[in-house]
Design an enzyme around this catalytic site. Structure first.
Site, PDB file in Angstrom:
ATOM      1  N   CYS A  98       0.831  -1.206   0.000  1.00  0.00           N
ATOM      2  CA  CYS A  98       0.000   0.000   0.000  1.00  0.00           C
ATOM      3  C   CYS A  98       0.872   1.264   0.000  1.00  0.00           C
ATOM      4  O   CYS A  98       1.511   1.568  -0.996  1.00  0.00           O
ATOM      5  CB  CYS A  98      -0.976  -0.035   1.171  1.00  0.00           C
ATOM      6  SG  CYS A  98      -2.340   1.141   0.991  1.00  0.00           S
ATOM      7  N   HIS A 100      -3.766  -5.130   0.361  1.00  0.00           N
ATOM      8  CA  HIS A 100      -3.275  -5.587   1.667  1.00  0.00           C
ATOM      9  C   HIS A 100      -3.318  -7.113   1.737  1.00  0.00           C
ATOM     10  O   HIS A 100      -4.373  -7.696   2.019  1.00  0.00           O
ATOM     11  CB  HIS A 100      -4.118  -4.980   2.795  1.00  0.00           C
ATOM     12  CG  HIS A 100      -3.858  -3.533   3.026  1.00  0.00           C
ATOM     13  ND1 HIS A 100      -2.909  -3.073   3.907  1.00  0.00           N
ATOM     14  CD2 HIS A 100      -4.414  -2.434   2.459  1.00  0.00           C
ATOM     15  CE1 HIS A 100      -2.892  -1.748   3.888  1.00  0.00           C
ATOM     16  NE2 HIS A 100      -3.799  -1.335   3.014  1.00  0.00           N
ATOM     17  N   GLU A 107      -2.188  -8.947   4.030  1.00  0.00           N
ATOM     18  CA  GLU A 107      -2.252  -9.411   5.415  1.00  0.00           C
ATOM     19  C   GLU A 107      -3.673  -9.585   5.928  1.00  0.00           C
ATOM     20  O   GLU A 107      -3.891 -10.257   6.944  1.00  0.00           O
ATOM     21  CB  GLU A 107      -1.476  -8.460   6.332  1.00  0.00           C
ATOM     22  CG  GLU A 107      -2.107  -7.085   6.552  1.00  0.00           C
ATOM     23  CD  GLU A 107      -1.731  -6.064   5.481  1.00  0.00           C
ATOM     24  OE1 GLU A 107      -1.858  -4.855   5.753  1.00  0.00           O
ATOM     25  OE2 GLU A 107      -1.328  -6.476   4.378  1.00  0.00           O
ATOM     26  N   SER A 121      -1.443 -11.823  37.048  1.00  0.00           N
ATOM     27  CA  SER A 121      -2.758 -11.199  36.926  1.00  0.00           C
ATOM     28  C   SER A 121      -3.870 -12.224  36.803  1.00  0.00           C
ATOM     29  O   SER A 121      -5.043 -11.874  36.906  1.00  0.00           O
ATOM     30  CB  SER A 121      -2.781 -10.304  35.683  1.00  0.00           C
ATOM     31  OG  SER A 121      -2.703 -11.094  34.515  1.00  0.00           O
ATOM     32  N   GLY A 124      -4.210 -13.781  33.987  1.00  0.00           N
ATOM     33  CA  GLY A 124      -4.416 -13.842  32.556  1.00  0.00           C
ATOM     34  C   GLY A 124      -3.448 -14.783  31.863  1.00  0.00           C
ATOM     35  O   GLY A 124      -2.544 -15.353  32.471  1.00  0.00           O
ATOM     36  N   VAL A 125      -3.639 -14.919  30.547  1.00  0.00           N
ATOM     37  CA  VAL A 125      -2.839 -15.857  29.761  1.00  0.00           C
ATOM     38  C   VAL A 125      -1.362 -15.481  29.785  1.00  0.00           C
ATOM     39  O   VAL A 125      -0.489 -16.335  30.017  1.00  0.00           O
ATOM     40  CB  VAL A 125      -3.346 -15.896  28.299  1.00  0.00           C
ATOM     41  CG1 VAL A 125      -2.501 -16.857  27.465  1.00  0.00           C
ATOM     42  CG2 VAL A 125      -4.810 -16.291  28.242  1.00  0.00           C
ATOM     43  N   ASP A 126      -1.067 -14.210  29.546  1.00  0.00           N
ATOM     44  CA  ASP A 126       0.321 -13.795  29.360  1.00  0.00           C
ATOM     45  C   ASP A 126       1.165 -14.016  30.612  1.00  0.00           C
ATOM     46  O   ASP A 126       2.236 -14.629  30.548  1.00  0.00           O
ATOM     47  CB  ASP A 126       0.383 -12.319  28.939  1.00  0.00           C
ATOM     48  CG  ASP A 126      -0.405 -12.044  27.677  1.00  0.00           C
ATOM     49  OD1 ASP A 126      -0.611 -12.981  26.884  1.00  0.00           O
ATOM     50  OD2 ASP A 126      -0.843 -10.896  27.485  1.00  0.00           O
ATOM     51  N   SER A 127       0.702 -13.514  31.752  1.00  0.00           N
ATOM     52  CA  SER A 127       1.506 -13.661  32.966  1.00  0.00           C
ATOM     53  C   SER A 127       1.576 -15.121  33.410  1.00  0.00           C
ATOM     54  O   SER A 127       2.593 -15.564  33.947  1.00  0.00           O
ATOM     55  CB  SER A 127       0.958 -12.778  34.097  1.00  0.00           C
ATOM     56  OG  SER A 127      -0.317 -13.207  34.517  1.00  0.00           O
ATOM     57  N   SER A 128       0.515 -15.882  33.158  1.00  0.00           N
ATOM     58  CA  SER A 128       0.520 -17.296  33.543  1.00  0.00           C
ATOM     59  C   SER A 128       1.537 -18.085  32.723  1.00  0.00           C
ATOM     60  O   SER A 128       2.296 -18.905  33.257  1.00  0.00           O
ATOM     61  CB  SER A 128      -0.876 -17.903  33.371  1.00  0.00           C
ATOM     62  OG  SER A 128      -1.821 -17.255  34.207  1.00  0.00           O
TER      63      SER A 128
END
Length: 540
Positions: free
Chosen positions: A79, A171, A173, A225, A227-231
């Site tokens: 683009c 695009h 993507e 927290s 959540g997924v990330d910290s776990s």
């Protein structure tokens, strides 16, 4: 040496999506600001230029020195990137007669060219631009057109005597470009020569080794927290350094119903060393009477750091602070437009007085990659598939001031809603199955069926309490004057854009009836059908 594709960001909303598509090709990539190309990095095998909100003719338009990489490495402009390459080479870019936005179909495709290898006739693509290329520079050739865009794709076989440069004005993507993944694969794998050795298994092995090297015998503190990330970060660190890791889980009183107890039990099952801190009274006291969303976020962020800091100081020999920061957090914190939509306290929140070094084991991963890493390590599926949840919790899902009673109302309503999403099952196959964000369906799946819950089909869902509004209702023979609850559910791939989820009517009716009948303080349920943009996923 790990190969990488560099994606230079000119401010497009879909730049992260380019990165995710490249990662799905088992190839590592790094998204950098347009003017930060790493000139002396031998691991770079190709460069992609993103789109941009600017025209190449705007005085403030972002510009890059193509000589830093073009001719030395394969280049793909998308683009704005395509228009910038043409404009800087002496071609013409002019205002289109009408904004070219939406679906289009390619014709006159040169499928013998490496970039368009395997393309079908009339392949659908997605356009989004106000300018268009009206003349190519000398030595450049058209590769594909549409009914309205003559130079939908082009290339030069040799940029200033070096390697070729390719460019497309659509695009690849986005989902609506049907063979976009094929085009990116042609570029990343066939043209740039990716070995496709970036995977969840390789990430776990290399990261565990790097963490052991980085941390040695030091002690690490991690703020959990739920959540997924910290776990996932905690399990990864635990695999690397074991009991050198101490996790701290702060309950600010605005988690989901029974979440603190449930998450603490989950962490025990995972063998993590976790300290739980109930600080809800402090948070409620400091939030009393506060209605402004930004002020709520700042108070919660400040209190969280102070509570966490006080607990962390008890671990006197700690030398590292670990965070579950993922790649989109870091990209957003480097936002080149400089505009803040809402503040976050999960990036750059390291208290200076703690004198700890920062450890971010997931800093290169997108959310779907974090989930794949969690599965690779054998984590329970209900932890891996958890929807994103705001750091300030239900405080930013309650319009108006925060009280324990309002939190109780919202927790009860939200619990009915989320439980209902988990229990309602649907059967999917092929493309529909591959688009499920949390179900772990292999990207190669095209046949067969899977059964998933509505919860698994959705990127994020939650209830919102409109505590600043009351509505009249009738229960039995009595008039009521209570609060409405709004339900929100969105589908997305990266949270940069999101569409409202089209939930079944029978499900909506069932959940609405249950909330009104069982939650004291609520007499009306609404459903939010706004998309992002223009709305945000959260209400505050």
């Amino acid at each position: 040496m790990q190969q990488k594709i560099i994606i230079l960001d000119f401010g497009s909303q879909t730049t992260q999506l380019i990165g995710r598509r490249v990662r799905e090709l088992d190839t590592f990539c790094e998204i950098l600001p347009y003017n930060k190309f790493p000139k002396d990095d031998p691991s770079v095998i190709g460069v992609i230029l993103s789109g941009s909100p600017f025209s190449v003719h705007d005085p403030e338009a972002f510009q890059v020195n193509l000589a830093d990489f073009a001719g030395r490495l394969p280049v793909l402009g998308i683009c704005y990137g395509a228009q910038y390459i043409a404009h800087s080479g002496g071609g013409r870019v002019e205002k289109a007669d009408s904004r070219e936005y939406g679906r289009a179909h390619l014709d006159k495709v040169n499928s013998g060219n490496a970039l368009f290898h395997g393309f079908d006739d009339h392949s659908q693509v997605w356009m989004s631009h106000g300018d268009t290329i009206t003349a190519l520079p000398e030595g450049y050739e058209v590769l594909a057109s549409t009914a309205d865009v003559k130079y939908a794709g082009y290339w030069t076989p040799s940029y200033q005597g070096g390697k070729p440069v390719w460019a497309v004005q659509f695009h690849p993507e986005v989902f609506h470009t049907v063979q976009g993944t094929q085009l990116l694969k042609n570029f990343v794998v066939d043209i740039c020569g990716s070995r496709q050795d970036w995977s969840a298994a390789s990430f776990v092995d290399s990261t565990v080794a790097e963490l052991r090297q980085q941390i040695g015998n030091d002690r690490v503190i991690l703020g959990l927290s739920g959540g997924v990330d910290s776990s996932v970060a905690a399990v990864l660190l635990n695999r690397a350094i074991g009991n050198q890791l101490t996790c701290i889980f702060v309950d600010h009183g605005m988690l989901r119903k029974d979440e603190f107890t449930q998450v603490m039990n989950d962490y025990k099952v995972l063998g993590l060393n976790v300290i739980g801190v109930d600080a809800s009274e402090r948070f409620f006291a400091d939030l009393a009477g506060v209605t402004d969303p930004e002020q709520k976020r700042k108070i919660i962020g400040r209190d969280f750091i102070e509570v966490f800091n006080a607990e962390a100081k008890k671990i006197t020999d700690a030398k590292w602070l670990a965070q579950g920061t993922i790649y989109p957090d870091r990209i957003e914190s480097l936002n080149i437009t400089g505009k803040v939509i809402k503040s976050h306290h999960n990036v750059g929140g390291l208290p200076k007085e703690m004198h700890l070094q920062l450890c971010e084991p997931l800093k290169w991963l997108f959310k779907d990659e974090v989930r794949r890493v969690g599965r690779q390590m054998g984590m329970p599926e209900h932890l891996i598939t958890r929807h994103p949840f705001p750091g300030p919790g239900l405080a930013v899902r309650i319009l108006g001031d925060i009280t324990p009673e309002k939190v109780r109302i919202l927790q009860d309503a939200d619990d009915i809603y989320i439980r209902g999403l988990r229990e309602y099952k649907v059967r999917l196959s092929g493309d529909e199955a591959r688009r499920v964000p949390a179900a772990g369906v292999p990207a190669s799946m095209t046949d067969g069926e899977i059964e998933v819950s509505l919860y698994d089909q959705i990127w994020q869902a939650g209830a919102i309490l409109l505590s600043t509004v009351r509505s009249v209702g009738v229960m039995g023979d009595e008039r009521t004057y209570e609060h409405p609850v709004a339900l929100r559910a969105v589908t997305s791939t990266d949270a940069m854009t999101a569409d409202w989820a089209h939930l079944p009517y029978d499900f909506m009716a069932r959940v609405s009836n249950e909330i009104i009948n069982r939650v004291r303080g609520v007499n009306r349920v609404c459903y939010d059908i706004s998309s992002k943009p223009p709305s945000t996923i959260e209400w505050e």
